[in-house]
Motif scaffolding. Structure first.
Motif, PDB file in Angstrom:
ATOM      1  N   TYR C 103      38.609  -7.463  22.054  1.00 51.50           N
ATOM      2  CA  TYR C 103      39.807  -6.267  22.001  1.00 51.50           C
ATOM      3  C   TYR C 103      40.342  -6.638  21.167  1.00 51.50           C
ATOM      4  CZ  TYR C 103      39.301  -6.229  27.069  1.00 51.50           C
ATOM      5  OH  TYR C 103      39.058  -6.081  27.902  1.00 51.50           O
ATOM      6  N   ARG C 104      40.411  -5.916  19.615  1.00 55.13           N
ATOM      7  CA  ARG C 104      40.730  -5.901  18.536  1.00 55.13           C
ATOM      8  C   ARG C 104      42.026  -5.528  18.147  1.00 55.13           C
ATOM      9  NH1 ARG C 104      38.496  -0.984  16.442  1.00 55.13           N
ATOM     10  NH2 ARG C 104      38.828   0.213  18.040  1.00 55.13           N
ATOM     11  N   PRO C 105      42.984  -6.971  17.954  1.00 56.88           N
ATOM     12  CA  PRO C 105      44.285  -6.991  18.074  1.00 56.88           C
ATOM     13  C   PRO C 105      44.979  -5.526  17.715  1.00 56.88           C
ATOM     14  CG  PRO C 105      43.559  -8.558  16.826  1.00 56.88           C
ATOM     15  CD  PRO C 105      42.803  -7.945  16.911  1.00 56.88           C
ATOM     16  N   SER C 106      46.029  -5.064  18.534  1.00 56.58           N
ATOM     17  CA  SER C 106      47.122  -4.029  17.793  1.00 56.58           C
ATOM     18  C   SER C 106      46.190  -3.384  17.533  1.00 56.58           C
ATOM     19  CB  SER C 106      47.788  -4.106  16.837  1.00 56.58           C
ATOM     20  OG  SER C 106      49.313  -5.341  17.100  1.00 56.58           O
ATOM     21  N   HIS C 107      44.820  -2.716  18.359  1.00 53.16           N
ATOM     22  CA  HIS C 107      43.927  -1.372  18.767  1.00 53.16           C
ATOM     23  C   HIS C 107      44.293  -0.754  20.135  1.00 53.16           C
ATOM     24  CE1 HIS C 107      42.261  -1.706  14.699  1.00 53.16           C
ATOM     25  NE2 HIS C 107      41.755  -1.054  14.470  1.00 53.16           N
ATOM     26  N   TYR C 110      42.517  -2.617  23.893  1.00 53.49           N
ATOM     27  CA  TYR C 110      42.553  -3.301  25.882  1.00 53.49           C
ATOM     28  C   TYR C 110      42.929  -2.930  26.562  1.00 53.49           C
ATOM     29  CZ  TYR C 110      45.225  -6.158  29.011  1.00 53.49           C
ATOM     30  OH  TYR C 110      46.289  -6.739  30.251  1.00 53.49           O
ATOM     31  N   GLN C 314      41.370 -13.021  12.611  1.00 56.38           N
ATOM     32  CA  GLN C 314      42.875 -13.099  13.991  1.00 56.38           C
ATOM     33  C   GLN C 314      42.227 -13.332  14.901  1.00 56.38           C
ATOM     34  OE1 GLN C 314      44.961  -9.087  13.375  1.00 56.38           O
ATOM     35  NE2 GLN C 314      42.786  -8.010  11.908  1.00 56.38           N
ATOM     36  N   ASP C 315      43.612 -14.557  15.498  1.00 50.76           N
ATOM     37  CA  ASP C 315      42.901 -14.351  17.393  1.00 50.76           C
ATOM     38  C   ASP C 315      42.996 -13.649  18.040  1.00 50.76           C
ATOM     39  OD1 ASP C 315      42.610 -17.654  16.401  1.00 50.76           O
ATOM     40  OD2 ASP C 315      44.808 -17.793  16.622  1.00 50.76           O
ATOM     41  N   THR C 316      41.607 -12.808  19.145  1.00 52.22           N
ATOM     42  CA  THR C 316      42.290 -12.452  20.005  1.00 52.22           C
ATOM     43  C   THR C 316      40.888 -12.862  21.411  1.00 52.22           C
ATOM     44  OG1 THR C 316      41.439 -10.454  20.975  1.00 52.22           O
ATOM     45  CG2 THR C 316      39.874 -10.887  19.661  1.00 52.22           C
ATOM     46  N   VAL C 317      40.717 -12.273  22.457  1.00 55.07           N
ATOM     47  CA  VAL C 317      39.854 -12.609  23.429  1.00 55.07           C
ATOM     48  C   VAL C 317      39.193 -11.291  23.791  1.00 55.07           C
ATOM     49  CG1 VAL C 317      41.646 -13.579  24.784  1.00 55.07           C
ATOM     50  CG2 VAL C 317      41.523 -11.295  24.851  1.00 55.07           C
ATOM     51  N   ARG C 318      38.059 -11.546  24.390  1.00 53.66           N
ATOM     52  CA  ARG C 318      36.915 -11.330  25.159  1.00 53.66           C
ATOM     53  C   ARG C 318      37.553 -10.761  26.339  1.00 53.66           C
ATOM     54  NH1 ARG C 318      32.674 -11.773  21.758  1.00 53.66           N
ATOM     55  NH2 ARG C 318      32.072 -14.443  21.204  1.00 53.66           N
ATOM     56  N   ARG C 319      36.956  -9.932  26.470  1.00 54.41           N
ATOM     57  CA  ARG C 319      37.290  -9.276  28.474  1.00 54.41           C
ATOM     58  C   ARG C 319      37.698 -10.118  29.053  1.00 54.41           C
ATOM     59  NH1 ARG C 319      32.803  -5.194  28.332  1.00 54.41           N
ATOM     60  NH2 ARG C 319      34.733  -3.916  27.547  1.00 54.41           N
ATOM     61  N   GLY C 321      38.704 -12.787  28.781  1.00 52.84           N
ATOM     62  CA  GLY C 321      39.470 -13.753  28.751  1.00 52.84           C
ATOM     63  C   GLY C 321      39.531 -15.059  27.673  1.00 52.84           C
ATOM     64  N   PRO C 323      39.134 -16.959  23.981  1.00 59.41           N
ATOM     65  CA  PRO C 323      39.009 -16.508  22.381  1.00 59.41           C
ATOM     66  C   PRO C 323      38.163 -16.903  21.505  1.00 59.41           C
ATOM     67  CG  PRO C 323      40.697 -18.608  23.653  1.00 59.41           C
ATOM     68  CD  PRO C 323      39.077 -18.295  25.228  1.00 59.41           C
TER      69      PRO C 323
ATOM     70  N   ASN D 265      50.253  -7.425  13.370  1.00 61.11           N
ATOM     71  CA  ASN D 265      49.362  -7.190  14.577  1.00 61.11           C
ATOM     72  C   ASN D 265      49.586  -8.211  16.076  1.00 61.11           C
ATOM     73  OD1 ASN D 265      48.196  -5.229  13.611  1.00 61.11           O
ATOM     74  ND2 ASN D 265      45.778  -6.454  12.836  1.00 61.11           N
ATOM     75  N   ASP D 266      49.607  -8.093  16.387  1.00 61.60           N
ATOM     76  CA  ASP D 266      49.869  -8.974  17.945  1.00 61.60           C
ATOM     77  C   ASP D 266      48.619  -9.433  18.537  1.00 61.60           C
ATOM     78  OD1 ASP D 266      52.376  -8.454  18.229  1.00 61.60           O
ATOM     79  OD2 ASP D 266      52.208  -6.402  19.109  1.00 61.60           O
ATOM     80  N   ALA D 267      48.235 -10.466  18.419  1.00 62.51           N
ATOM     81  CA  ALA D 267      46.878 -11.135  18.896  1.00 62.51           C
ATOM     82  C   ALA D 267      46.919 -11.342  20.137  1.00 62.51           C
ATOM     83  CB  ALA D 267      47.181 -12.744  18.529  1.00 62.51           C
ATOM     84  N   PHE D 268      46.205 -11.151  20.357  1.00 59.22           N
ATOM     85  CA  PHE D 268      45.098 -11.012  22.192  1.00 59.22           C
ATOM     86  C   PHE D 268      45.182 -12.746  22.357  1.00 59.22           C
ATOM     87  CE2 PHE D 268      44.592  -6.582  21.582  1.00 59.22           C
ATOM     88  CZ  PHE D 268      45.607  -6.321  22.492  1.00 59.22           C
ATOM     89  N   PRO D 277      45.595 -12.148  32.954  1.00 62.07           N
ATOM     90  CA  PRO D 277      44.618 -13.132  31.803  1.00 62.07           C
ATOM     91  C   PRO D 277      44.551 -12.896  31.231  1.00 62.07           C
ATOM     92  CG  PRO D 277      43.170 -11.944  33.616  1.00 62.07           C
ATOM     93  CD  PRO D 277      45.146 -11.556  33.881  1.00 62.07           C
ATOM     94  N   ILE D 278      44.964 -11.826  30.230  1.00 64.97           N
ATOM     95  CA  ILE D 278      45.233 -11.071  29.140  1.00 64.97           C
ATOM     96  C   ILE D 278      47.142 -11.340  27.963  1.00 64.97           C
ATOM     97  CG2 ILE D 278      44.121  -9.567  27.194  1.00 64.97           C
ATOM     98  CD1 ILE D 278      41.878  -9.925  28.263  1.00 64.97           C
ATOM     99  N   GLN D 289      50.379  -0.058  23.256  1.00 65.09           N
ATOM    100  CA  GLN D 289      49.444   0.019  21.958  1.00 65.09           C
ATOM    101  C   GLN D 289      48.504   0.953  22.350  1.00 65.09           C
ATOM    102  OE1 GLN D 289      48.088  -3.746  22.039  1.00 65.09           O
ATOM    103  NE2 GLN D 289      49.424  -4.484  20.363  1.00 65.09           N
TER     104      GLN D 289
END
Lengths: 368, 368, 368, 368
Positions: C103-107, C110, C314-319, C321, C323, D265-268, D277-278, D289
């Motif tokens: 999930y791209r942040p702030s897109h 999600y 950027q930090d994010t997560v996969r589907r 959860g 990181p 941007n808000d990091a996940f 979980p997310i 968003q």
């Protein structure tokens, strides 16, 4: 989107249960500046009121409408929503106690519970024909608007049971002629036979269905918004939203299915009136072609089933599925059709007034 | 509000003129995650396509649908609008040159001009039955959704001219049985007589009307939103928005008007199936009571007038009102009813799918 | 009701995913008889097209619009739905392969999945700003209608990052002056600083937000339908439906919160023009009072966040959860605001054209 | 379509003029089976009622709501329309006599007349904030539905004039903390300064604007219908339909325009709660968003202009355009913001409840 609103540019929202505090309507989108037609509304409500003839239910409701909003102190419409309320006063709740747990055949008891998980038992709640009070009040308002534009709507009883009326000149019909007898059929011979049919049904503890026909004169060409808001479609929705309505037709209706094109087509001919240079020789289309009015008399019909309440033993089930015998009690019309005449007029007036407003701006040269 | 959209929660918007670049539809509100039913759509479109039997118009349109949006690369619906387009390829504009200045009887030529001040002359423009291509594509999508919920919709030709079919068991009907003959009537004897009726009309340069009936099995109890979005009202609007539709009925329909309550009422009885503990003994209501489905087979009928295009001289007028004789030329069905069968199915499927979604959240315990 | 339609009397329905076959729009309710503004639409689309300056994304899309319906062979609107389609040609799907699972942040990656259970990965699917192509095409059509009525809409970039423009006379603004520089800011000094701000962000692999202001001249008094379709409410919905929009204001906007009534009120004064006998001395209301236009210049502003795509880790997560670090690749504007100028104009034009039509029939004397 | 309805699946229609018989609302689409929250509605109405503190207008209205429909005798919602009416009792019509012929600056007097040709002079008619009584009653009902789903909405005064509140933890806010002082600002130091600001304005015969902020906790991911019914768009329309609203923002709002993407941007990040979980590390997006909720706290702000009624001489004109000096009399709040807190909550609750219902059936597996 929820189901209690009708109309696009002129929109009504009705509310109220038969044995709740009140029934009513909010009319939104009504043009400003019309002298509020208190009398027309009262007269129209009086026509649908029960207890006014031996043919109808003996429920006594004064049906006095209170206007809560949308009218200026000097009696003109403001362009803001017009809320009208009619109190329910004759709520004999005790008549309904035994019904809480069973489903009356061909009523909406079972289906309301299937949808909502509960129902307002007394008087059928929202499924009662008392819901139409709001429609009739709003329809009278719409009729006042139509009258300014020279449009005139008259409905009448065309059939009760097997008795059918013969009306030669629908254009000449008047409300007075329709209301000349209790059954609201302007064919006196048929009216007499209809009264007999209804009385026979009543004596047998039974009910009987019928047909209402409506004609509108003065509808200008060009009303109706293709494709899904064709005048045919909106009128059909209006009429088939009425309690007990089972069929709708326009023009020749079901008879058109048996006809050949050469029999059904309406030839265009030059008109005598310079304001109406193009007319049709016949009017099998009932004033609507391609879903749009052509200026000829609008003609529709609505068939109603016999009311479900009969005073004979009927099989049914309780909520838990166990069989039970049910015999109705209380006050009920053996034939709903005479009282439905002003309701059919109201719905037609609402559709036509809506389309009169929707028509504005269909051409770019009309945009100021 | 404008007239080219239909449905509340599941909404279609159709576009396109008969002899413009294309016809099509945008379907909005369709749930995400359904495997896109390309084949079902192609099959359905093939059923309404002209030129496939001697009974129908010889216009040749491949009617291949292009899906522009709303489907993921792996073929699932995305929950976003699904746009589908079908190109018009067989546009013989030359057939229509003489029509620019006159109004064909019982067509929409005059009324479109009355509304819009101009019209798309070739092929009737938007008033052509070709507009229904988008409905059929969208309807096939709706059918795929209904199929997941066990709902199955079948329509058939019940009448052509004076010939009426006798169908004993509507529940047992299949599309295959309906399509077994050109006239789409599953009563073989009637079908043969219908073909004769149509051929006779064709030879006479005439056309003939008819009736389509539809039944839906598997409709769960509780669909239909009182008061104005009763299932009856929405089905009526859907059907009466079809070209040439002149009457609509549900259950016993117009026959109900002649019946007594004791004949028409459907007694409730315990059901054999534990999942359906409450049934009705008869189904004169056609599966809808108080505007809400009761779980019985939904039964409706739609009557169509004879198509307006006939190959005989007819009186009409030019735009300036001068009389003129008109004789149609070109390709036209003498009877529209067989090809309207998939269209009626499409509209019914759209209404039912809409109400399946609208039903969600009718009870507070269903809100997560 | 589903979310891809906008407008009441003039309604658009957009469709299409960024990397699907096409994006487009159906415009319903547009008046008949307007000469179809092909050039205006092309010009407007060209203004929002990427790849036309160094400030914008390098995606190459010719954005040629195909009109599928609603226009007569001689180029006039028919009153029927106008479908316009723009093909997607530069679909570099390979750029997006790695995104399927994160999930791209702030897109909207999600949130689309949270709603629909799946998403169109490539290009952001429906959440892409490419969706606005249909709005711009429809907006150009609306502008052509407004132009006939003397209404003229111009937007410009009023802020980028911390750089604010000073515009003394909004009424005198022209599209030419706005388009005189790449950043679409008609204050040349500010424009230069904005370009620097954007370039600095680009070099830093970052993005930057901004503000667009719009003024409309020639809006007649009386547009806006109280209560919930106030002009303020409809404009707010229009603008806040745009990708990346974060704030909306009318007139003095947020500054009004700090003001006293004696500072904010607009005194009425006699007008010099006999056609406009009543004017206001100041215009802090931005042309709207009580949700209805008062004939003064309509003034609104829309704030946009910095675009979410930045070329920094950027930090994010996969589907599931877990990181993961994400760095964007591909083509993206560091600042969306210059290209959003024609989009804001389009939405404003759609709202005003809708209300121009909705205004018809507000008074009973206007009903023919 | 007319302007007095709001919402898609859950729809309210308000009616009533300030000095007419009553104000009220019809709520349609509300799920069946909820215990009707009489007390919550009364409490909410009490919070918006004037005359309860020295900061607000001294008009005395008991604001007792009468429920006319939609509730069963044992107090549960029926799924049918819920009509609620509040009578206007303190109608001091004499205060308004001089206003019939002039336009109060920055009121809606002139614009209503421009639209409708007449207006309800007394009390501003429909343009009065008294119209919001219906919204508040309906909003309380919506809040009761949200409460079942764990969604909790709290608004507060964040700014009056130049005084701004500092709230560290919006999630921890309670209605009790907000209502702890007359100005409804949970920052006690700021609240004291706000009271001073309002009192100073009152003494000066002036008024002052302000800002309300709202946060909603417990909003599940997936609410919001792209493209035009984004949660941002519907909230914006809801808030900008309020009297005196001049700006709307979500999340960082206007500040986002000055930020870079790397700041905004808000990091996940993985969530601590297995049910969530997310999560996002920051919440600059304000919980929305791509127009869809992401499960974080929803944060919006609404700026209100100073009320137009001030007790100083102001220039204005009569209906015929002649200049005149006007000085207001009667009862008016110097600052509307404290009383607007429950109104903002009501509108937010209505939007969220609507989307809670609209969310149902977004995925095919949710269709039974």
């Amino acid at each position: 989107m929820p189901g209690n609103s009708f109309g696009q540019r002129l929109r009504i929202t009705t509310f109220g249960e038969s044995h709740g505090a009140a029934v009513g309507v909010v009319v939104d989108g009504f043009p400003a500046g019309l002298s509020f037609p208190h009398e027309r509304i009262a007269r129209k409500l009086a026509r649908r009121r029960p207890g006014t003839s031996r043919l109808s239910s003996q429920r006594r409701e004064p049906d006095e409408v209170e206007v809560l909003s949308g009218v200026s102190p000097d009696g003109r419409t403001l362009g803001t929503p017009i809320a009208m309320v009619v109190r329910n006063v004759d709520n004999r709740g005790r008549d309904y106690a035994e019904l809480a747990d069973l489903y009356r055949p061909s009523h909406a008891d079972y289906t309301y519970e299937a949808r909502y998980g509960l129902r307002f038992v007394e008087g059928g709640g929202r499924a009662s024909a008392r819901e139409t009070v709001g429609r009739v009040a709003a329809g009278a308002l719409a009729e006042a608007l139509l009258a300014r534009s020279g449009i005139d709507v008259v409905a009448y009883v065309a059939q009760v049971g097997d008795v059918r009326a013969e009306i030669e000149d629908e254009a000449a019909l008047t409300v007075e002629a329709v209301d000349a007898n209790d059954v609201r059929c302007p064919d006196p011979a048929a009216a007499a036979a209809m009264v007999e049919t209804i009385e026979a049904a009543r004596k047998a503890g039974d009910s009987v269905g019928g047909v209402i026909r409506l004609r509108a004169c003065g509808v200008p060409p060009g009303l109706g918004d293709p494709v899904f808001h064709k005048l045919t479609a909106d009128l059909a929705a209006a009429m088939m939203s009425l309690p007990a309505a089972r069929a709708f037709e326009v023009g020749e209706g079901v008879r058109a299915a048996s006809m050949r094109g050469s029999e059904h087509n309406d030839a265009f001919v030059p008109g005598d009136d310079p304001k109406r240079p193009i007319r049709t020789r016949t009017n099998r289309s009932g004033g609507i072609q391609g879903g749009i009015s052509n200026g000829e008399i609008l003609r529709i019909g609505v068939a109603f089933k016999p009311v479900a309440t009969i005073f004979r033993p009927q099989d049914t089930v309780r909520r838990d599925g166990t069989p039970v015998e049910y015999v109705a009690r209380g006050r009920h019309d053996p034939c709903v059709v005479p009282r439905a005449v002003p309701i059919v007029e109201a719905m037609a007036a609402l559709v036509l007034a809506d389309h009169l407003l929707l028509r504005l701006g269909a051409r770019v040269e009309e945009v100021p």
